[in-house]
Design a protein around this motif. Structure first.
Motif, PDB file in Angstrom:
ATOM      1  N   LEU A 166      26.917  36.350  -5.579  1.00 34.42           N
ATOM      2  CA  LEU A 166      27.863  37.153  -6.343  1.00 34.42           C
ATOM      3  C   LEU A 166      27.197  38.413  -6.880  1.00 34.42           C
ATOM      4  CD1 LEU A 166      30.708  37.446  -7.478  1.00 34.42           C
ATOM      5  CD2 LEU A 166      29.979  36.122  -9.478  1.00 34.42           C
ATOM      6  N   ALA A 167      25.958  38.280  -7.337  1.00 38.67           N
ATOM      7  CA  ALA A 167      25.228  39.443  -7.850  1.00 38.67           C
ATOM      8  C   ALA A 167      25.052  40.491  -6.756  1.00 38.67           C
ATOM      9  CB  ALA A 167      23.873  39.013  -8.398  1.00 38.67           C
ATOM     10  N   SER A 168      24.666  40.058  -5.581  1.00 35.49           N
ATOM     11  CA  SER A 168      24.462  40.993  -4.476  1.00 35.49           C
ATOM     12  C   SER A 168      25.757  41.698  -4.109  1.00 35.49           C
ATOM     13  CB  SER A 168      23.908  40.242  -3.265  1.00 35.49           C
ATOM     14  OG  SER A 168      23.642  41.125  -2.205  1.00 35.49           O
ATOM     15  N   LEU A 169      26.856  40.950  -4.064  1.00 30.22           N
ATOM     16  CA  LEU A 169      28.146  41.524  -3.692  1.00 30.22           C
ATOM     17  C   LEU A 169      28.678  42.467  -4.772  1.00 30.22           C
ATOM     18  CD1 LEU A 169      29.733  38.307  -2.200  1.00 30.22           C
ATOM     19  CD2 LEU A 169      29.245  40.405  -0.930  1.00 30.22           C
ATOM     20  N   MET A 170      28.576  42.054  -6.035  1.00 31.06           N
ATOM     21  CA  MET A 170      29.124  42.867  -7.123  1.00 31.06           C
ATOM     22  C   MET A 170      28.339  44.153  -7.316  1.00 31.06           C
ATOM     23  SD  MET A 170      30.327  40.081 -10.011  1.00 31.06           S
ATOM     24  CE  MET A 170      30.759  41.381 -11.168  1.00 31.06           C
ATOM     25  N   LYS A 171      27.031  44.108  -7.120  1.00 32.35           N
ATOM     26  CA  LYS A 171      26.221  45.320  -7.289  1.00 32.35           C
ATOM     27  C   LYS A 171      26.442  46.311  -6.148  1.00 32.35           C
ATOM     28  CE  LYS A 171      22.135  44.971  -9.219  1.00 32.35           C
ATOM     29  NZ  LYS A 171      20.757  44.551  -9.548  1.00 32.35           N
ATOM     30  N   SER A 172      27.085  45.840  -5.082  1.00 31.69           N
ATOM     31  CA  SER A 172      27.452  46.735  -3.972  1.00 31.69           C
ATOM     32  C   SER A 172      28.964  46.752  -3.804  1.00 31.69           C
ATOM     33  CB  SER A 172      26.785  46.271  -2.670  1.00 31.69           C
ATOM     34  OG  SER A 172      25.391  46.317  -2.761  1.00 31.69           O
ATOM     35  N   ALA A 173      29.696  46.588  -4.906  1.00 28.26           N
ATOM     36  CA  ALA A 173      31.161  46.468  -4.862  1.00 28.26           C
ATOM     37  C   ALA A 173      31.787  47.620  -4.089  1.00 28.26           C
ATOM     38  CB  ALA A 173      31.721  46.413  -6.278  1.00 28.26           C
ATOM     39  N   GLY A 174      32.720  47.252  -3.216  1.00 25.21           N
ATOM     40  CA  GLY A 174      33.397  48.239  -2.386  1.00 25.21           C
ATOM     41  C   GLY A 174      32.697  48.515  -1.073  1.00 25.21           C
ATOM     42  N   LYS A 175      31.472  48.050  -0.946  1.00 23.15           N
ATOM     43  CA  LYS A 175      30.701  48.253   0.275  1.00 23.15           C
ATOM     44  C   LYS A 175      30.501  46.929   0.997  1.00 23.15           C
ATOM     45  CE  LYS A 175      28.067  52.047  -1.821  1.00 23.15           C
ATOM     46  NZ  LYS A 175      26.710  52.532  -2.178  1.00 23.15           N
ATOM     47  N   VAL A 176      30.355  47.001   2.307  1.00 26.72           N
ATOM     48  CA  VAL A 176      30.117  45.794   3.088  1.00 26.72           C
ATOM     49  C   VAL A 176      28.639  45.421   2.990  1.00 26.72           C
ATOM     50  CG1 VAL A 176      30.272  44.715   5.355  1.00 26.72           C
ATOM     51  CG2 VAL A 176      31.952  46.452   4.673  1.00 26.72           C
ATOM     52  N   VAL A 177      28.371  44.141   2.705  1.00 31.71           N
ATOM     53  CA  VAL A 177      27.004  43.627   2.638  1.00 31.71           C
ATOM     54  C   VAL A 177      26.817  42.657   3.803  1.00 31.71           C
ATOM     55  CG1 VAL A 177      25.260  42.487   1.235  1.00 31.71           C
ATOM     56  CG2 VAL A 177      27.057  43.823   0.123  1.00 31.71           C
ATOM     57  N   SER A 178      25.829  42.877   4.629  1.00 31.94           N
ATOM     58  CA  SER A 178      25.618  42.029   5.801  1.00 31.94           C
ATOM     59  C   SER A 178      25.124  40.648   5.398  1.00 31.94           C
ATOM     60  CB  SER A 178      24.607  42.671   6.753  1.00 31.94           C
ATOM     61  OG  SER A 178      23.299  42.635   6.191  1.00 31.94           O
ATOM     62  N   ARG A 179      25.293  39.693   6.288  1.00 32.21           N
ATOM     63  CA  ARG A 179      24.775  38.349   6.039  1.00 32.21           C
ATOM     64  C   ARG A 179      23.256  38.375   5.867  1.00 32.21           C
ATOM     65  NH1 ARG A 179      29.213  37.713   9.222  1.00 32.21           N
ATOM     66  NH2 ARG A 179      30.629  35.972   8.708  1.00 32.21           N
ATOM     67  N   GLU A 180      22.594  39.210   6.659  1.00 32.23           N
ATOM     68  CA  GLU A 180      21.137  39.299   6.555  1.00 32.23           C
ATOM     69  C   GLU A 180      20.716  39.798   5.178  1.00 32.23           C
ATOM     70  OE1 GLU A 180      22.314  39.131  10.700  1.00 32.23           O
ATOM     71  OE2 GLU A 180      22.938  40.472   9.073  1.00 32.23           O
ATOM     72  N   ASP A 181      21.430  40.784   4.652  1.00 26.58           N
ATOM     73  CA  ASP A 181      21.101  41.300   3.320  1.00 26.58           C
ATOM     74  C   ASP A 181      21.396  40.262   2.239  1.00 26.58           C
ATOM     75  OD1 ASP A 181      20.222  43.635   4.406  1.00 26.58           O
ATOM     76  OD2 ASP A 181      21.944  44.840   3.798  1.00 26.58           O
ATOM     77  N   GLY A 226      29.747  40.954   7.687  1.00 30.93           N
ATOM     78  CA  GLY A 226      29.373  40.334   6.418  1.00 30.93           C
ATOM     79  C   GLY A 226      30.530  40.235   5.465  1.00 30.93           C
ATOM     80  N   TYR A 227      30.313  40.617   4.205  1.00 25.85           N
ATOM     81  CA  TYR A 227      31.321  40.443   3.165  1.00 25.85           C
ATOM     82  C   TYR A 227      31.363  41.664   2.251  1.00 25.85           C
ATOM     83  CZ  TYR A 227      31.233  35.587   4.667  1.00 25.85           C
ATOM     84  OH  TYR A 227      31.304  34.457   5.423  1.00 25.85           O
ATOM     85  N   ARG A 228      32.550  41.829   1.591  1.00 27.39           N
ATOM     86  CA  ARG A 228      32.705  42.933   0.651  1.00 27.39           C
ATOM     87  C   ARG A 228      33.417  42.416  -0.598  1.00 27.39           C
ATOM     88  NH1 ARG A 228      34.884  47.487   3.631  1.00 27.39           N
ATOM     89  NH2 ARG A 228      36.635  46.085   4.036  1.00 27.39           N
ATOM     90  N   PHE A 229      32.909  42.819  -1.778  1.00 25.26           N
ATOM     91  CA  PHE A 229      33.558  42.481  -3.041  1.00 25.26           C
ATOM     92  C   PHE A 229      34.433  43.662  -3.439  1.00 25.26           C
ATOM     93  CE2 PHE A 229      34.104  41.781  -7.550  1.00 25.26           C
ATOM     94  CZ  PHE A 229      34.155  40.396  -7.648  1.00 25.26           C
TER      95      PHE A 229
END
Length: 231
Positions: A166-181, A226-229
């Motif tokens: 959740l921290a990784s996703l929220m700190k990049s909110a609006g951007k796609v975060v890869s599974r590797e990241d 990956g995923y995006r918050f």
């Protein structure tokens, strides 16, 4: 306080480690230079000002201990040792020759960043770029110091892995975060090939978000990446 990001020199001869550490530092807003040997590191330190040194002990040629001794003749900037050698004697030697902290491999990104922040605070006597430890997105407030995620209905009960995701996703909110990241952030450098485990933990994280009264779709799947918050 200065607006210039802290500059950090990372010295390690394992590409997987330097990739992981430099990624984590740059994501937090620091400038990171990377070298794989002590001789080049000392040359860079003689020409440039660094706010922190992150040194492996087992380096080719000049080892981390000798590099630390030489750095101490040039600078008072803190030194963080990284090493697979985790005995009490190794730690004592590292600290006695001028090191400021010691982190054993393997390690996770949050532990690394916590040590970096603490050493930089100690070195500057205050705050610095990249030190913001809380973020609020879509009504959820995440506090990295307290290790809590709080919504309108109170604290969301997360496991350590779910919190890191959740921290990784929220700190990049609006951007796609890869599974590797996400793996780098939540599990550390030694798990970079196990990307499928991210999907399982994301499902559990969505369930927790839904249980707290939020739309689980806040965490969106971006197929094939990956995923995006959602902000």
């Amino acid at each position: 306080m200065t607006d210039t990001p802290n500059r950090i020199l990372v010295v390690d001869d394992e590409p997987s480690i330097t990739e992981f550490v430099s990624y984590a530092l740059k994501k937090e807003g620091y400038n990171a230079d990377v070298v794989d040997n002590g001789e080049e590191a000392f040359l860079l330190a003689s020409k440039n000002k660094y706010d922190l040194f992150i040194l492996d002990i087992m380096l080719p040629g000049m080892d981390g201990y000798e590099l630390c001794r030489r750095l101490r003749s040039k600078t008072t900037s803190p030194v963080l040792f990284l090493s697979a050698r985790d005995t009490e004697l190794d730690k004592v030697v590292g600290l006695e020759i001028g090191g400021d902290d010691y982190l054993a491999k393997p390690f996770g990104v949050r532990e690394l960043i916590a040590r970096v922040r603490a050493l930089l605070r100690r070195g500057t006597g205050g705050d610095f770029p990249g030190a913001s430890n809380s973020v609020t997105v879509s009504g959820i407030t995440l506090d990295e110091d307290a290790h809590t995620a709080v919504g309108e209905n109170g604290e969301i009960d997360l496991t350590p892995r779910e919190f890191e995701l959740l921290a990784s996703l929220m700190k990049s909110a609006g951007k796609v975060v890869s599974r590797e990241d996400l793996l780098r952030d939540a599990w550390g450098w030694e798990y970079l090939t196990e990307t499928k485990t991210v999907d399982t933990h994301i499902k559990r994280l969505r369930d927790k978000i839904a249980g707290a009264g939020y739309d689980p779709g806040l965490v969106e799947t971006v197929r094939g990446y990956g995923y995006r918050f959602h902000a």
